[in-house]
Design an enzyme around this catalytic site. Structure first.
Site, PDB file in Angstrom:
ATOM      1  N   HIS A 183      16.185 -11.193 -65.944  1.00 37.24           N
ATOM      2  CA  HIS A 183      15.087 -11.891 -66.601  1.00 37.24           C
ATOM      3  C   HIS A 183      15.647 -12.483 -67.880  1.00 37.24           C
ATOM      4  O   HIS A 183      16.590 -11.933 -68.459  1.00 37.24           O
ATOM      5  CB  HIS A 183      13.979 -10.920 -67.018  1.00 37.24           C
ATOM      6  N   ASP A 210      16.031  -9.804 -70.446  1.00 38.88           N
ATOM      7  CA  ASP A 210      17.001  -8.726 -70.200  1.00 38.88           C
ATOM      8  C   ASP A 210      18.288  -9.061 -70.947  1.00 38.88           C
ATOM      9  O   ASP A 210      19.062  -8.177 -71.299  1.00 38.88           O
ATOM     10  CB  ASP A 210      17.380  -8.615 -68.715  1.00 38.88           C
ATOM     11  N   MET A 213      20.797 -15.113 -59.077  1.00 39.70           N
ATOM     12  CA  MET A 213      19.353 -15.291 -59.253  1.00 39.70           C
ATOM     13  C   MET A 213      18.966 -15.050 -60.701  1.00 39.70           C
ATOM     14  O   MET A 213      19.528 -14.187 -61.371  1.00 39.70           O
ATOM     15  CB  MET A 213      18.626 -14.299 -58.334  1.00 39.70           C
ATOM     16  N   GLU A 254       7.472 -13.567 -55.383  1.00 36.20           N
ATOM     17  CA  GLU A 254       7.463 -12.131 -55.046  1.00 36.20           C
ATOM     18  C   GLU A 254       6.068 -11.543 -55.176  1.00 36.20           C
ATOM     19  O   GLU A 254       5.453 -11.580 -56.234  1.00 36.20           O
ATOM     20  CB  GLU A 254       8.433 -11.393 -55.972  1.00 36.20           C
ATOM     21  N   LYS A 291       3.095  -8.450 -54.829  1.00 40.18           N
ATOM     22  CA  LYS A 291       2.892  -7.014 -55.067  1.00 40.18           C
ATOM     23  C   LYS A 291       1.384  -6.764 -55.090  1.00 40.18           C
ATOM     24  O   LYS A 291       0.648  -7.574 -55.653  1.00 40.18           O
ATOM     25  CB  LYS A 291       3.528  -6.628 -56.413  1.00 40.18           C
ATOM     26  N   GLU A 344       9.678  -7.548 -51.267  1.00 42.28           N
ATOM     27  CA  GLU A 344      10.273  -6.287 -51.736  1.00 42.28           C
ATOM     28  C   GLU A 344       9.770  -5.125 -50.887  1.00 42.28           C
ATOM     29  O   GLU A 344       8.568  -4.979 -50.686  1.00 42.28           O
ATOM     30  CB  GLU A 344       9.931  -6.047 -53.207  1.00 42.28           C
ATOM     31  N   HIS A 385       6.968  -3.004 -52.423  1.00 47.18           N
ATOM     32  CA  HIS A 385       5.665  -3.637 -52.635  1.00 47.18           C
ATOM     33  C   HIS A 385       4.841  -3.709 -51.357  1.00 47.18           C
ATOM     34  O   HIS A 385       3.636  -3.437 -51.364  1.00 47.18           O
ATOM     35  CB  HIS A 385       5.856  -5.030 -53.231  1.00 47.18           C
ATOM     36  N   ASP A 436      14.255  -8.182 -52.029  1.00 49.65           N
ATOM     37  CA  ASP A 436      14.406  -7.043 -52.949  1.00 49.65           C
ATOM     38  C   ASP A 436      14.415  -5.763 -52.133  1.00 49.65           C
ATOM     39  O   ASP A 436      13.396  -5.337 -51.579  1.00 49.65           O
ATOM     40  CB  ASP A 436      13.252  -7.012 -53.967  1.00 49.65           C
ATOM     41  N   ASP A 469       4.688   2.305 -57.833  1.00 53.18           N
ATOM     42  CA  ASP A 469       5.899   1.568 -57.442  1.00 53.18           C
ATOM     43  C   ASP A 469       7.137   2.396 -57.785  1.00 53.18           C
ATOM     44  O   ASP A 469       7.514   2.495 -58.945  1.00 53.18           O
ATOM     45  CB  ASP A 469       5.904   0.238 -58.209  1.00 53.18           C
ATOM     46  N   ASP A 499      10.425   2.205 -56.550  1.00 51.07           N
ATOM     47  CA  ASP A 499      11.728   1.536 -56.655  1.00 51.07           C
ATOM     48  C   ASP A 499      12.887   2.510 -56.400  1.00 51.07           C
ATOM     49  O   ASP A 499      13.838   2.590 -57.180  1.00 51.07           O
ATOM     50  CB  ASP A 499      11.896   0.854 -58.022  1.00 51.07           C
ATOM     51  N   ASP A 504      16.536  -3.961 -55.945  1.00 47.04           N
ATOM     52  CA  ASP A 504      15.604  -3.897 -57.076  1.00 47.04           C
ATOM     53  C   ASP A 504      15.069  -2.470 -57.158  1.00 47.04           C
ATOM     54  O   ASP A 504      13.950  -2.177 -56.776  1.00 47.04           O
ATOM     55  CB  ASP A 504      14.453  -4.897 -56.879  1.00 47.04           C
TER      56      ASP A 504
END
Ligand code: GLT
Ligand code: MN
Ligand code: MN
Length: 390
Positions: A58, A61, A92, A185, A187, A221, A224, A249, A259, A261, A291
């Site tokens: 991102h 980030d 990406m 994406e 969710k 994902e 999700h 993802d 979530d 992950d 992810d």
């Protein structure tokens, strides 16, 4: 792991991680960080050490939201150096439209036009940053695009605002000659009570309504769709079949929970086997992006175990998929269950004569019922392969 280990990740496997994944410090709504902060170059070193191919990010980030242009330039320079040193690419890029409190009511769908305009500006700048780093895929995850109460807006207006924003960004992409494809994406919920584009299927229906549908695909994902109680593979397959699987993802998740992950393949090994089998069979050539993040109980050694584990499990499942495909008994069953009687009228494409012949035909339902569908055996063969006893 030795370098000739057959489960050793190699660049052609296209394994990538987000800065936010290996950089996840284990904070949750109930507890604070458990791991110290690592800088982006340190995270790239970690990814280099475990053998990843790519790093995704991102905007924030990497570059703090209020960085000056001089700070931006230095951060980007140092990051690029770390990527070069570790032979790591940036396939990406994405934008955080969820962390800053200004997005508490959404970003592209927020009621306040100032917020919507700011979200566009922030995304365009994130696209500039991604382009500077060589990214060709731009992910949009609208984590805050949703509601706790539908008293706040007409959900159809939210869809219109989202369309307007994606159209705008496609034009910017063209004007700047960035050559991005966008991957949307979905969710179902979290952090909002309900998120508008709750499944990959919702996005697949939204994309054809855009000005440039060819530029836009999806980023499904595992976690999700599993949160929504759906079969992830089915959504991925539909995206693939419509030419829209632009990114993926990979992680894992138990249904009915927040979530999680989790490390890829750590919860639903069998469904992830079918997923890997599918991706490899259709020769999906995009990044395999993990992810996910390490358990909160881990330190950074554990983060490396986590990252290595994601890639290793993928490669082991890929090997199992090859074994599955080469299995004579499995292939014989598949051949048998898909075979039919050649004396039936032709279907496929409609024709008037064909339809008349079909209407006139007498089907022998009893004979059709006699055909065995040995899916118990087929599934058990799959289990035997997965458990390594075949
Ligand atoms: C966030 C989210 C992910 C998205 C990322 C991209 S950020 O961690 O949970 O599923 O892919 O914005
Ligand atoms: Mn994701
Ligand atoms: Mn997730």
């Amino acid at each position: 792991m030795t370098s000739n280990d057959k489960y050793q990740p190699r660049p052609e496997h296209k394994f990538s991680f987000g800065l936010w994944t290996v950089g996840n410090r284990g904070r949750d709504p109930f507890g604070d960080f458990v791991r110290p902060l690592l800088s982006p170059p340190e995270l790239v070193d970690l990814l280099g050490e475990v053998g990843a191919w790519g790093v995704n990010l991102h905007d924030n980030d990497l570059v703090p939201i209020d960085a000056t242009p001089a700070e931006h330039d230095k951060i980007v320079r140092d990051f690029k150096k770390a990527c070069e040193k570790n032979n790591i690419v940036v396939p990406m890029a994405t934008v955080s439209l969820f962390f800053h409190p200004v997005f508490r009511d959404g970003a592209f769908t927020a009621n306040d036009p100032n917020v919507r305009a700011y979200a566009l500006q922030k995304t365009m700048r994130a696209m500039d940053l991604g382009a500077e780093l060589g990214a060709k895929i731009f992910v949009l995850w609208g984590g805050r695009e949703g509601t706790e109460t539908d008293s706040c807006r007409n959900p159809a207006d939210a869809v219109k605002h989202l369309r307007e924003a994606v159209n705008y960004l496609c034009e910017y992409n063209t004007a700047q000659k960035y050559g991005y494809t966008f991957a949307l994406e979905a969710k179902p919920n979290e952090p909002r009570g309900d998120i508008y584009m709750s499944t990959t299927g919702h996005y697949l229906a939204f994309i054809p309504t855009l000005d440039h549908p060819e530029m836009v695909g999806v980023n499904p994902e595992v976690a999700h769709e599993t949160m929504a109680g759906l079969n992830f593979l089915h959504g991925v397959a539909q995206a693939w079949e419509s030419g829209k699987l632009f990114h993926i993802d990979l992680n894992d998740q138990y249904p009915g929970r927040y979530d999680q992950d989790l490390r890829f393949g750590s919860a639903n090994l069998k469904s992830n086997f079918f997923l890997v089998k599918f991706l490899e069979e259709v020769k999906y050539s995009g990044p395999r992006h993990f992810d996910a993040h390490a358990y909160r109980t881990e330190n950074y050694e554990g983060v490396k175990d986590f990252a290595r584990g994601c890639m290793r499990t993928y490669l082991m499942l890929k090997e199992k998929a090859e074994q599955w495909r080469a299995d004579k008994e499995i292939q014989a069953i598949l051949k048998e269950v898909t075979s039919g009687n050649s004396s039936i009228p032709k279907t496929g494409k409609y024709s008037k004569d064909g339809a008349s012949a079909l209407l006139a035909h007498n089907f022998d339902k009893d004979a059709m019922m006699k055909k065995r569908l040995p899916y118990e055996r087929l599934d058990q063969l799959t289990i035997d392969i997965l458990l390594g006893t075949r």
